[in-house]
Design a protein around this motif. Structure first.
Motif, PDB file in Angstrom:
ATOM      1  N   PRO A   1       0.842  -1.209   0.000  1.00 49.84           N
ATOM      2  CA  PRO A   1       0.000   0.000   0.000  1.00 49.84           C
ATOM      3  C   PRO A   1       0.876   1.257   0.000  1.00 49.84           C
ATOM      4  CG  PRO A   1      -0.735  -1.572   1.657  1.00 49.84           C
ATOM      5  CD  PRO A   1       0.601  -2.042   1.193  1.00 49.84           C
ATOM      6  N   PHE A   2       0.529   2.196  -0.870  1.00 49.15           N
ATOM      7  CA  PHE A   2       1.345   3.398  -1.055  1.00 49.15           C
ATOM      8  C   PHE A   2       0.418   4.594  -1.258  1.00 49.15           C
ATOM      9  CE2 PHE A   2       4.296   5.848  -4.082  1.00 49.15           C
ATOM     10  CZ  PHE A   2       5.000   6.439  -3.038  1.00 49.15           C
ATOM     11  N   PRO A   3       0.083   5.323  -0.173  1.00 53.25           N
ATOM     12  CA  PRO A   3      -0.754   6.512  -0.327  1.00 53.25           C
ATOM     13  C   PRO A   3       0.006   7.606  -1.081  1.00 53.25           C
ATOM     14  CG  PRO A   3      -0.673   5.772   1.964  1.00 53.25           C
ATOM     15  CD  PRO A   3       0.423   5.058   1.239  1.00 53.25           C
ATOM     16  N   PHE A   4      -0.689   8.273  -1.973  1.00 51.61           N
ATOM     17  CA  PHE A   4      -0.027   9.282  -2.811  1.00 51.61           C
ATOM     18  C   PHE A   4      -1.018  10.413  -3.081  1.00 51.61           C
ATOM     19  CE2 PHE A   4       2.173  11.335  -6.140  1.00 51.61           C
ATOM     20  CZ  PHE A   4       3.464  10.844  -6.220  1.00 51.61           C
ATOM     21  N   THR A   5      -0.682  11.607  -2.595  1.00 54.37           N
ATOM     22  CA  THR A   5      -1.552  12.773  -2.785  1.00 54.37           C
ATOM     23  C   THR A   5      -1.103  13.571  -3.999  1.00 54.37           C
ATOM     24  OG1 THR A   5      -2.009  12.922  -0.429  1.00 54.37           O
ATOM     25  CG2 THR A   5      -2.420  14.902  -1.732  1.00 54.37           C
ATOM     26  N   ARG A   6      -2.070  13.985  -4.793  1.00 51.70           N
ATOM     27  CA  ARG A   6      -1.803  14.801  -5.975  1.00 51.70           C
ATOM     28  C   ARG A   6      -2.670  16.052  -5.945  1.00 51.70           C
ATOM     29  NH1 ARG A   6       1.300  12.139  -9.789  1.00 51.70           N
ATOM     30  NH2 ARG A   6       1.594   9.909  -9.400  1.00 51.70           N
ATOM     31  N   ARG A   7      -2.145  17.124  -6.500  1.00 52.93           N
ATOM     32  CA  ARG A   7      -2.797  18.433  -6.511  1.00 52.93           C
ATOM     33  C   ARG A   7      -3.240  18.761  -7.934  1.00 52.93           C
ATOM     34  NH1 ARG A   7      -0.002  21.408  -2.295  1.00 52.93           N
ATOM     35  NH2 ARG A   7      -1.496  20.086  -1.182  1.00 52.93           N
ATOM     36  N   PHE A   8      -4.498  19.125  -8.082  1.00 49.26           N
ATOM     37  CA  PHE A   8      -5.098  19.371  -9.391  1.00 49.26           C
ATOM     38  C   PHE A   8      -5.546  20.827  -9.500  1.00 49.26           C
ATOM     39  CE2 PHE A   8      -5.556  14.902  -8.547  1.00 49.26           C
ATOM     40  CZ  PHE A   8      -5.512  14.264  -9.780  1.00 49.26           C
ATOM     41  N   VAL A   9      -5.312  21.425 -10.651  1.00 49.11           N
ATOM     42  CA  VAL A   9      -5.747  22.798 -10.917  1.00 49.11           C
ATOM     43  C   VAL A   9      -6.264  22.881 -12.343  1.00 49.11           C
ATOM     44  CG1 VAL A   9      -5.066  25.232 -11.056  1.00 49.11           C
ATOM     45  CG2 VAL A   9      -4.052  23.747  -9.301  1.00 49.11           C
ATOM     46  N   VAL A  10      -7.437  23.479 -12.502  1.00 47.88           N
ATOM     47  CA  VAL A  10      -7.991  23.789 -13.822  1.00 47.88           C
ATOM     48  C   VAL A  10      -8.335  25.269 -13.812  1.00 47.88           C
ATOM     49  CG1 VAL A  10      -9.814  23.366 -15.509  1.00 47.88           C
ATOM     50  CG2 VAL A  10      -8.906  21.465 -14.119  1.00 47.88           C
ATOM     51  N   ALA A  11      -7.639  26.049 -14.644  1.00 50.42           N
ATOM     52  CA  ALA A  11      -7.797  27.509 -14.667  1.00 50.42           C
ATOM     53  C   ALA A  11      -8.132  27.946 -16.087  1.00 50.42           C
ATOM     54  CB  ALA A  11      -6.511  28.198 -14.221  1.00 50.42           C
ATOM     55  N   THR A  12      -9.190  28.717 -16.216  1.00 49.49           N
ATOM     56  CA  THR A  12      -9.644  29.173 -17.537  1.00 49.49           C
ATOM     57  C   THR A  12      -9.496  30.688 -17.631  1.00 49.49           C
ATOM     58  OG1 THR A  12     -11.191  27.333 -17.708  1.00 49.49           O
ATOM     59  CG2 THR A  12     -11.561  29.227 -19.170  1.00 49.49           C
ATOM     60  N   ARG A  13      -8.763  31.099 -18.645  1.00 54.44           N
ATOM     61  CA  ARG A  13      -8.534  32.523 -18.866  1.00 54.44           C
ATOM     62  C   ARG A  13      -9.833  33.181 -19.316  1.00 54.44           C
ATOM     63  NH1 ARG A  13      -4.310  35.020 -23.366  1.00 54.44           N
ATOM     64  NH2 ARG A  13      -4.940  37.208 -23.098  1.00 54.44           N
ATOM     65  N   ALA A  14     -10.047  34.402 -18.878  1.00 53.80           N
ATOM     66  CA  ALA A  14     -11.250  35.132 -19.279  1.00 53.80           C
ATOM     67  C   ALA A  14     -11.290  35.300 -20.789  1.00 53.80           C
ATOM     68  CB  ALA A  14     -11.286  36.503 -18.599  1.00 53.80           C
ATOM     69  N   ALA A  15     -12.482  35.139 -21.358  1.00 55.70           N
ATOM     70  CA  ALA A  15     -12.656  35.374 -22.783  1.00 55.70           C
ATOM     71  C   ALA A  15     -12.656  36.878 -23.050  1.00 55.70           C
ATOM     72  CB  ALA A  15     -13.959  34.746 -23.272  1.00 55.70           C
ATOM     73  N   SER A  16     -12.187  37.277 -24.208  1.00 56.86           N
ATOM     74  CA  SER A  16     -12.183  38.709 -24.548  1.00 56.86           C
ATOM     75  C   SER A  16     -13.620  39.170 -24.734  1.00 56.86           C
ATOM     76  CB  SER A  16     -11.384  38.953 -25.823  1.00 56.86           C
ATOM     77  OG  SER A  16     -11.886  38.174 -26.891  1.00 56.86           O
ATOM     78  N   SER A  17     -13.863  40.425 -24.401  1.00 52.84           N
ATOM     79  CA  SER A  17     -15.238  40.955 -24.518  1.00 52.84           C
ATOM     80  C   SER A  17     -15.547  41.344 -25.929  1.00 52.84           C
ATOM     81  CB  SER A  17     -15.365  42.175 -23.604  1.00 52.84           C
ATOM     82  OG  SER A  17     -14.408  43.155 -23.933  1.00 52.84           O
TER      83      SER A  17
END
Length: 257
Positions: free
Chosen positions: A241-257
């Motif tokens: 058994p090998f616990p493994f933590t991972r960090r996730f990020v989803v970032a969306t840039r603002a659309a131009s107006s």
């Protein structure tokens, strides 16, 4: 020097976070998708399958990994580029920048994220996953052995992986005009084989160390580390058994107006 064979010993366990991250990217019709830290390109093909009309570019700093990627996966739509991920320049803005377990090797994540966000087209998405288990027994033991007199001087400047807190990624990317989702997931892998955690680390964390030490000192390093890992991660009949933590990020840039 990265070793594709060693890295792929635990192929399925390493693949799962890729698909967990990909499931949270909602982009429907991207023009250009970039896989940052594409390695051997096996998972770059999953991006090509997800978005069959997109131009796909895999980027990695490892010549060994890219040689395999080029031989197996290059096509008129899927291309590969050797470059430093922190300074990569693209042929045009990206609709999706995707990175699975690569950015933790780079320093100064504030500057890195600013650079990567600047490569996105308006409305484009930066999605990445990095290990976040640097306080786990496995990594503490590696640091313990690194500090021993036999190894410390040689390894003083050998790179370490790192991840910033979730709040750092949220705050910085919001400050760049992105909307952000960020979360941690802890996987409980059950690794097969003898010295399983050591073999896992040899595919990633230990590669720069082994390369810097050379054969004799590398063997001594691993002989010192092995019983410590066996003590911290005892094997069961079903595996280790090998616990493994991972960090996730989803970032969306603002659309131009």
């Amino acid at each position: 020097m990265w070793d594709p064979r060693q890295y792929n010993l635990f192929r399925e366990a390493r693949r799962r976070p890729f698909f967990d991250l990909l499931a949270q990217v909602k982009t429907t019709a991207p023009a250009r998708v970039v896989d940052l830290g594409c390695g051997t390109g096996d998972l770059t093909l999953a991006l090509a399958e997800r978005w069959p009309a997109a131009e796909i570019l895999g980027v990695d700093s490892s010549a060994a990994m890219l040689a395999e990627a080029q031989a197996k996966h290059a096509s008129s739509r899927v291309r590969f580029l050797q470059a430093d991920l922190a300074r990569v320049e693209l042929p045009g803005p990206a609709s999706v920048l995707f990175s699975n377990a690569a950015l933790h090797w780079l320093d100064d994540h504030a500057a890195l994220l600013t650079h990567l966000a600047g490569l996105l087209e308006p409305g484009g998405t930066l999605a990445f996953q990095v290990p976040a288990n640097f306080e786990a027994p496995s990594h503490r033991r590696v640091e313990e052995v690194r500090a021993l007199p036999r190894f410390a001087a040689t390894l003083r400047d050998v790179r370490r992986g790192h991840a910033e807190p979730l709040a750092f990624y949220l705050d910085h990317l919001v400050g760049l005009g992105c909307t952000v989702e960020a979360w941690d997931t802890t996987y409980l892998h059950v690794l097969p084989g003898e010295d399983a955690v050591l073999q896992w680390l040899l595919g990633t964390t230990l590669r720069p160390i082994v390369t810097a030490l050379g054969p004799e000192d590398a063997a001594a390093f691993l002989d010192t580390l092995r019983p410590l890992l066996q003590s911290d991660y005892p094997a069961l009949p079903s595996g280790t058994p090998f616990p493994f933590t991972r960090r996730f990020v989803v970032a969306t840039r603002a659309a131009s107006s």
